[in-house]
Design a protein around this motif. Structure first.
Motif, PDB file in Angstrom:
ATOM      1  N   ARG A  36       0.735  -1.404   0.186  1.00  0.00           N
ATOM      2  CA  ARG A  36       0.452   0.255   0.001  1.00  0.00           C
ATOM      3  C   ARG A  36       0.574   1.247   0.101  1.00  0.00           C
ATOM      4  O   ARG A  36       2.390   1.537   0.855  1.00  0.00           O
ATOM      5  CB  ARG A  36      -0.566   0.099   1.539  1.00  0.00           C
ATOM      6  N   GLY A  37       0.148   2.360  -0.740  1.00  0.00           N
ATOM      7  CA  GLY A  37       1.242   3.772  -1.195  1.00  0.00           C
ATOM      8  C   GLY A  37       2.838   3.646  -0.819  1.00  0.00           C
ATOM      9  O   GLY A  37       3.285   2.960  -1.627  1.00  0.00           O
ATOM     10  N   SER A  39       4.729   2.376   1.497  1.00  0.00           N
ATOM     11  CA  SER A  39       5.107   1.598   1.699  1.00  0.00           C
ATOM     12  C   SER A  39       5.883   0.838   0.924  1.00  0.00           C
ATOM     13  O   SER A  39       7.337   0.009   0.734  1.00  0.00           O
ATOM     14  CB  SER A  39       4.860   0.737   2.929  1.00  0.00           C
ATOM     15  N   GLY A  40       5.362   0.946  -0.155  1.00  0.00           N
ATOM     16  CA  GLY A  40       6.136   0.151  -1.167  1.00  0.00           C
ATOM     17  C   GLY A  40       7.092  -0.285  -1.984  1.00  0.00           C
ATOM     18  O   GLY A  40       8.130  -0.869  -1.870  1.00  0.00           O
ATOM     19  N   HIS A  56       8.173  -3.017  -6.699  1.00  0.00           N
ATOM     20  CA  HIS A  56       6.677  -2.165  -6.321  1.00  0.00           C
ATOM     21  C   HIS A  56       5.653  -2.203  -7.473  1.00  0.00           C
ATOM     22  O   HIS A  56       6.231  -1.534  -8.853  1.00  0.00           O
ATOM     23  CB  HIS A  56       7.237  -1.681  -4.859  1.00  0.00           C
ATOM     24  N   SER A  58       1.832  -0.613  -6.410  1.00  0.00           N
ATOM     25  CA  SER A  58       0.715  -0.258  -5.152  1.00  0.00           C
ATOM     26  C   SER A  58      -0.819  -0.435  -5.125  1.00  0.00           C
ATOM     27  O   SER A  58      -1.425  -0.766  -6.498  1.00  0.00           O
ATOM     28  CB  SER A  58       0.997   1.317  -4.886  1.00  0.00           C
ATOM     29  N   ASP A  60      -4.287  -1.257  -2.771  1.00  0.00           N
ATOM     30  CA  ASP A  60      -5.291  -1.702  -0.885  1.00  0.00           C
ATOM     31  C   ASP A  60      -5.803  -2.232  -1.570  1.00  0.00           C
ATOM     32  O   ASP A  60      -7.201  -2.480  -2.236  1.00  0.00           O
ATOM     33  CB  ASP A  60      -6.333  -0.127  -1.276  1.00  0.00           C
ATOM     34  N   SER A  66      -8.810  -1.400  -6.570  1.00  0.00           N
ATOM     35  CA  SER A  66      -7.213  -0.950  -6.379  1.00  0.00           C
ATOM     36  C   SER A  66      -6.394  -2.588  -6.912  1.00  0.00           C
ATOM     37  O   SER A  66      -5.191  -2.162  -7.747  1.00  0.00           O
ATOM     38  CB  SER A  66      -6.668  -0.927  -5.242  1.00  0.00           C
ATOM     39  N   ALA A  70      -4.012  -2.750 -10.578  1.00  0.00           N
ATOM     40  CA  ALA A  70      -2.460  -3.435  -9.717  1.00  0.00           C
ATOM     41  C   ALA A  70      -2.081  -4.011 -11.119  1.00  0.00           C
ATOM     42  O   ALA A  70      -1.084  -4.009 -11.246  1.00  0.00           O
ATOM     43  CB  ALA A  70      -2.233  -3.545  -8.654  1.00  0.00           C
TER      44      ALA A  70
END
Length: 214
Positions: A36-37, A39-40, A56, A58, A60, A66, A70
């Motif tokens: 998420r966001g 953090s990836g 990565h 992103s 959710d 989402s 992705a």
């Protein structure tokens, strides 16, 4: 041969250990972590230290929109040749709530949405991009047994119902309690096993499906 592995739930716990193990054991793996966001990017940098190939995307996992975005981004990167051939998916991400009433933006019960629907949507949207031999691994749990031997009585047994019922809040007795939340978790892990059996039955030869119980 260079290949891509897509992984959810790699940021901590058994997922983090598994991601590090994969990178140590396979010099040819490009690990694409779903997180998420921001953090990836941080996770990819940490796992990629020492020269490992990690990137990565992103997402959710509580939002099917989402997840779809992705998966589309991954497909596009594969099609453009930015990623080597897709040979694996690890659905390790999971969640548990203190009730069975927590709802996603899509209106689904959050435990089932994250633990079952998100993984399944990834697999379905990436299915035609897998190159055999490939493997799908979904993290399971002893909680699906629902007995003292396997979980010391800490988790109620699963209460299986039709998926169109399980995907909605309030599918279990006392859904506003911790017991309701734990029942939702145990049931989601049983659903993951059923899902893997269906993958084994339906996916083309050369794409293996495994339920891994850590």
């Amino acid at each position: 041969m260079q290949h891509t592995l897509v992984m959810t739930g790699a940021s901590r716990g058994i997922g983090r250990v598994a991601a590090e193990h994969i990178l140590r054991r396979s010099d040819h793996a490009h690990l694409l972590v779903v997180a998420r966001g921001a953090s990836g990017a941080r996770l990819a940098a940490e796992l990629g230290a020492g020269g490992h190939a990690v990137s990565h995307v992103s997402a959710d996992l509580g939002s099917l929109g989402s997840v779809r975005s992705a998966a589309t981004a991954i497909r596009d990167r594969l099609d453009r040749g930015e990623l080597p051939s897709l040979r694996g998916f690890v659905g390790n991400a999971g969640t548990q709530y203190t009730n069975a009433l927590t709802e996603t933006p899509d209106g689904f019960e959050s435990t089932f949405a994250v633990n079952v629907l998100a993984n399944h949507l990834f697999v379905r949207l990436l299915q035609d991009r897998f190159v055999a031999p490939a493997r799908i691994v979904i993290t399971a749990s002893d909680t699906h047994f629902g007995d003292f031997r396997h979980n010391l009585g800490m988790v109620p047994p699963p209460a299986w119902k039709s998926p169109d019922v399980l995907v909605r809040t309030g599918a279990f007795p006392e859904p506003d309690t911790a017991a309701g939340g734990r029942t939702a978790y145990a049931t989601s892990k049983l659903a993951a096993i059923y899902l893997v059996h269906e993958y084994a039955r339906r996916l083309p030869t050369g794409i293996d499906a495994v339920a891994y119980n850590p």
